[in-house]
Design a protein around this motif. Structure first.
Motif, PDB file in Angstrom:
ATOM      1  N   MET A   1      -2.728  -4.280   4.471  1.00 12.81           N
ATOM      2  CA  MET A   1      -2.072  -4.468   5.762  1.00 12.81           C
ATOM      3  C   MET A   1      -2.684  -3.639   6.885  1.00 12.81           C
ATOM      4  O   MET A   1      -2.401  -3.886   8.053  1.00 12.81           O
ATOM      5  N   THR A   2      -3.520  -2.649   6.547  1.00 12.90           N
ATOM      6  CA  THR A   2      -4.219  -1.905   7.608  1.00 12.90           C
ATOM      7  C   THR A   2      -5.225  -2.778   8.327  1.00 12.90           C
ATOM      8  O   THR A   2      -5.620  -2.479   9.461  1.00 12.90           O
ATOM      9  N   ASN A   3      -5.687  -3.828   7.634  1.00 13.62           N
ATOM     10  CA  ASN A   3      -6.701  -4.712   8.215  1.00 13.62           C
ATOM     11  C   ASN A   3      -7.987  -3.961   8.528  1.00 13.62           C
ATOM     12  O   ASN A   3      -8.699  -4.252   9.499  1.00 13.62           O
TER      13      ASN A   3
ATOM     14  N   ASN B   1      -8.416   3.162  10.795  1.00 12.76           N
ATOM     15  CA  ASN B   1      -9.471   3.661   9.911  1.00 12.76           C
ATOM     16  C   ASN B   1      -9.153   5.062   9.402  1.00 12.76           C
ATOM     17  O   ASN B   1      -9.514   5.420   8.277  1.00 12.76           O
ATOM     18  N   THR B   2      -8.487   5.864  10.216  1.00 18.99           N
ATOM     19  CA  THR B   2      -8.047   7.185   9.775  1.00 18.99           C
ATOM     20  C   THR B   2      -6.911   7.055   8.761  1.00 18.99           C
ATOM     21  O   THR B   2      -6.904   7.713   7.719  1.00 18.99           O
ATOM     22  N   TYR B   3      -5.972   6.185   9.076  1.00 17.64           N
ATOM     23  CA  TYR B   3      -4.832   5.954   8.178  1.00 17.64           C
ATOM     24  C   TYR B   3      -5.288   5.426   6.827  1.00 17.64           C
ATOM     25  O   TYR B   3      -4.822   5.885   5.773  1.00 17.64           O
ATOM     26  N   VAL B   4      -6.231   4.481   6.826  1.00 19.26           N
ATOM     27  CA  VAL B   4      -6.659   3.894   5.560  1.00 19.26           C
ATOM     28  C   VAL B   4      -7.458   4.903   4.724  1.00 19.26           C
ATOM     29  O   VAL B   4      -7.504   4.806   3.495  1.00 19.26           O
ATOM     30  N   THR B   5      -8.062   5.892   5.371  1.00 17.74           N
ATOM     31  CA  THR B   5      -8.729   6.950   4.618  1.00 17.74           C
ATOM     32  C   THR B   5      -7.707   7.731   3.794  1.00 17.74           C
ATOM     33  O   THR B   5      -7.932   8.057   2.623  1.00 17.74           O
TER      34      THR B   5
ATOM     35  N   ASP C   1      -4.390  -1.592  22.142  1.00 18.10           N
ATOM     36  CA  ASP C   1      -4.458  -0.613  21.049  1.00 18.10           C
ATOM     37  C   ASP C   1      -3.304  -0.731  20.070  1.00 18.10           C
ATOM     38  O   ASP C   1      -3.331  -0.105  19.010  1.00 18.10           O
ATOM     39  N   ARG C   2      -2.307  -1.511  20.404  1.00 24.14           N
ATOM     40  CA  ARG C   2      -1.060  -1.511  19.632  1.00 24.14           C
ATOM     41  C   ARG C   2      -1.286  -1.799  18.147  1.00 24.14           C
ATOM     42  O   ARG C   2      -0.711  -1.124  17.286  1.00 24.14           O
ATOM     43  N   ASP C   3      -2.105  -2.778  17.830  1.00 20.13           N
ATOM     44  CA  ASP C   3      -2.290  -3.178  16.434  1.00 20.13           C
ATOM     45  C   ASP C   3      -3.291  -2.308  15.689  1.00 20.13           C
ATOM     46  O   ASP C   3      -3.492  -2.503  14.480  1.00 20.13           O
ATOM     47  N   THR C   4      -3.945  -1.385  16.380  1.00 19.17           N
ATOM     48  CA  THR C   4      -4.958  -0.542  15.733  1.00 19.17           C
ATOM     49  C   THR C   4      -4.430   0.849  15.400  1.00 19.17           C
ATOM     50  O   THR C   4      -5.196   1.706  14.967  1.00 19.17           O
ATOM     51  N   PHE C   5      -3.121   1.065  15.580  1.00 16.88           N
ATOM     52  CA  PHE C   5      -2.507   2.346  15.250  1.00 16.88           C
ATOM     53  C   PHE C   5      -1.385   2.105  14.243  1.00 16.88           C
ATOM     54  O   PHE C   5      -0.583   1.193  14.407  1.00 16.88           O
ATOM     55  N   MET C   6      -1.347   2.976  13.206  1.00 14.33           N
ATOM     56  CA  MET C   6      -0.341   2.778  12.159  1.00 14.33           C
ATOM     57  C   MET C   6       0.137   4.120  11.601  1.00 14.33           C
ATOM     58  O   MET C   6      -0.595   5.112  11.614  1.00 14.33           O
ATOM     59  N   SER C   7       1.358   4.112  11.101  1.00 11.96           N
ATOM     60  CA  SER C   7       1.974   5.229  10.415  1.00 11.96           C
ATOM     61  C   SER C   7       1.902   6.492  11.273  1.00 11.96           C
ATOM     62  O   SER C   7       1.942   6.417  12.505  1.00 11.96           O
ATOM     63  N   THR C   8       1.790   7.649  10.636  1.00 16.70           N
ATOM     64  CA  THR C   8       1.739   8.924  11.362  1.00 16.70           C
ATOM     65  C   THR C   8       0.316   9.452  11.450  1.00 16.70           C
ATOM     66  O   THR C   8       0.105  10.661  11.577  1.00 16.70           O
ATOM     67  N   PHE C   9      -0.666   8.544  11.424  1.00 14.92           N
ATOM     68  CA  PHE C   9      -2.071   8.964  11.424  1.00 14.92           C
ATOM     69  C   PHE C   9      -2.863   8.446  12.615  1.00 14.92           C
ATOM     70  O   PHE C   9      -3.935   8.953  12.907  1.00 14.92           O
TER      71      PHE C   9
ATOM     72  N   ILE D   1      -4.383 -10.513  10.160  1.00 13.54           N
ATOM     73  CA  ILE D   1      -5.396  -9.899   9.304  1.00 13.54           C
ATOM     74  C   ILE D   1      -6.651 -10.754   9.343  1.00 13.54           C
ATOM     75  O   ILE D   1      -6.607 -11.967   9.115  1.00 13.54           O
ATOM     76  N   TYR D   2      -7.759 -10.115   9.647  1.00 12.07           N
ATOM     77  CA  TYR D   2      -9.037 -10.830   9.736  1.00 12.07           C
ATOM     78  C   TYR D   2     -10.089 -10.033   8.975  1.00 12.07           C
ATOM     79  O   TYR D   2      -9.766  -9.118   8.213  1.00 12.07           O
ATOM     80  N   GLY D   3     -11.353 -10.369   9.151  1.00 10.17           N
ATOM     81  CA  GLY D   3     -12.412  -9.662   8.447  1.00 10.17           C
ATOM     82  C   GLY D   3     -12.380  -9.945   6.960  1.00 10.17           C
ATOM     83  O   GLY D   3     -11.984 -11.032   6.508  1.00 10.17           O
TER      84      GLY D   3
END
Length: 538
Positions: free
Chosen positions: A252-254, A210-214, A198-206, A311-313
């Protein structure tokens, strides 16, 4: 407002209490727009519960203090003025005057909340539908807070530009923190005990990307508009730098969800700004900035492979395009050229160009939409998905589409179709999606190794949880509120900025979950925007 109403509102006693109300609401607005995005308690482990509790405690606190102030007003009026002001208020807020003061957005919101109550009462799971405890805490309780908050803020809030600047400043902090996560710096030890999976799928304080990029999408929409519209050079420069930070953070959210936000802005912003030369030249500068940021992230991704999040996709393809730097240079030259030609022309001191470029862009959008619809038809019903190469995974819908979102949506509609008429009409109950699709847990567990408590499509989720009447009322509320902002968009930059900020949220809602981590910001921004449309700003 009649002459008597205006006289009452300018009465020193009433005016004094009015300032108190405005101050209370302003504190609530700042807590949600400035503090809430950065708030956390136990890092990512309780981020949903922490944000949810912070939001509803702030809002209920605001409601309670407003109520206590009203009681104090009543008491002082009784002791000092024999209820003269209370009687005047009663006449000013008669049913007839209240009905005249209601906007289409207000009526749609009342209908939406009423359907939410009906849906909850007729649900098989009344307790769960009220609290949302079997889902993501987005039950009737939270929606009532959204609704009451909207009515209160849109009527009592006195808009201040510096409030919105603090909102952007907090956003910069959140996005810069997210960017450091891309470099795997983990400055605040958020990921200390997170699993490698899960490490790379969590970012910032969100939390989840997908929640963060929203959230970043909301900021991106606001900044894109503010930069294009700002007349002061120094302020426009600040907005542009902030815009570049937002673009970098989104890449960078990928998360492929960011494409919807970017597409919404780049597709529809010209319709609002191409009537002026400044709008056209700065739009090209924004395109140049996007290409330059994507190129820079691509260079970093290659040079620091293994030390940054891969970064992929969609963006994994975009950041390695060879045309990025030439495209950035071309857009920069176009913007500079348009600016230079504008200085040479005489007779248009405000840079007005009429509607011809707006109409031209509108025709271009129609042609692009027609082409997209044809491609979707060709890929899905024409049997020619293979001819689109790597894009076929985005164009051809199946159970595997969008990381199995296609499967979730199919299951959602199947489960809804099996419900009795009352549940089809009024829904299964707010945030009871997981209970609705419970019979499909074996299928989703076998194929994806997990169960779902959300449709991963906010609109589809509303349709099945509150039925078509509630769903249409929600859309009517959004359309009416945004419409009121657009009527003031040419006079107030922040009205248009909020339209595109909220628009980015709504575009991503096609693929995302309605969560009390970001959704409260969307509701608050919309309320603030309606308040600005009514009263202007200081």
């Amino acid at each position: 407002m009649g002459a008597d109403d205006k006289k009452m509102m300018t009465d020193p006693f009433v005016e004094g209490f009015g300032k108190v109300y405005k101050g209370i609401v302003a504190v609530g607005v700042l807590c949600v727009l400035v503090v809430f995005p950065l708030y956390f308690r136990y890092y990512y482990f309780d981020i949903l519960e922490a944000k949810y509790q912070f939001y509803y405690m702030v809002m209920i606190g605001m409601f309670a203090v407003c109520l206590l102030t009203a009681i104090a007003f009543l008491a002082v009026d009784f002791l000092e003025y024999k209820l003269a002001h209370t009687r005047a208020f009663g006449q000013a807020f008669s049913f007839k005057k209240l009905r005249a003061a209601m906007s289409p957005a207000d009526w749609c919101l009342l209908l939406f909340l009423a359907v939410g109550v009906i849906s909850t009462m007729q649900s098989r799971y009344v307790f769960e539908a009220f609290w949302g405890n079997e889902g993501r805490f987005t039950g009737l309780f939270l929606h009532l807070i959204y609704g009451v908050g909207f009515f209160l803020v849109s009527r009592l809030y006195r808009p201040k530009d510096w409030h919105m600047e603090l909102f952007l400043l907090a956003a910069m902090a959140a996005m810069l923190f997210g960017i450091t996560d891309y470099f795997q710096m983990d400055l605040l030890d958020f990921k200390k005990d997170i699993s490698d999976y899960d490490r790379d799928t969590f970012m910032s304080t969100f939390g989840n990307i997908n929640t963060y990029v929203t959230y970043v999408g909301i900021i991106f929409g606001c900044l894109s508009t503010l930069f294009v519209r700002e007349k002061k050079v120094w302020k426009a420069a600040l907005y542009y730098v902030s815009y570049l930070v937002a673009v970098t953070a989104m890449i960078m959210t990928n998360s492929d969800n960011a494409v919807l936000a970017m597409g919404m802005v780049f597709a529809f912003l010209p319709l609002a700004v191409f009537w002026k030369r400044q709008g056209i030249e700065r739009y090209f500068l924004e395109l140049a900035g996007f290409c330059a940021c994507a190129w820079a992230v691509g260079q970093i991704s290659t040079a620091m492979e293994g030390r940054v999040i891969p970064i992929y996709g969609f963006f994994g393809v975009v950041i390695h395009l060879k045309a990025l730097l030439p495209a950035a240079t071309a857009c920069l030259c176009l913007g500079a050229g348009i600016h230079y030609m504008g200085k040479k022309e005489v007779g248009c001191p405000d840079g007005g160009l009429g509607k011809r470029y707006v109409l031209a862009w509108g025709i271009f959008l129609i042609l692009c939409t027609a082409a997209l619809l044809f491609v979707l038809y060709d890929a899905n019903w024409g049997g020619n998905a293979a001819r689109y190469g790597a894009l076929s995974s985005y164009l051809h819908f199946s159970d595997e589409w969008g990381t199995y979102r296609g499967m979730i949506w199919r299951i959602t509609l199947e489960a809804y179709g099996k419900q009795p008429l009352s549940h089809k009409l009024w829904g299964y109950g707010l945030d009871t999606f997981g209970l609705l699709v419970y019979p499909y847990q074996g299928e989703t567990g076998r194929i994806m190794g997990q169960v779902f408590d959300s449709a991963h499509n906010e609109y589809l989720q509303y349709l099945v949880t509150i039925g078509p009447i509630g769903f249409l009322a929600y859309l009517g509320f959004l359309a009416s509120a945004i419409g009121s902002l657009l009527k003031n968009a040419f006079d107030q930059d922040w009205c248009l900025a909020i339209v595109f900020g909220v628009g980015c949220y709504l575009a991503q809602a096609i693929l995302t979950i309605n969560l009390p981590i970001v959704t409260p910001i969307m509701w608050m921004l919309l309320a603030v925007g309606v308040a600005r449309a009514k009263k202007g700003a200081d």
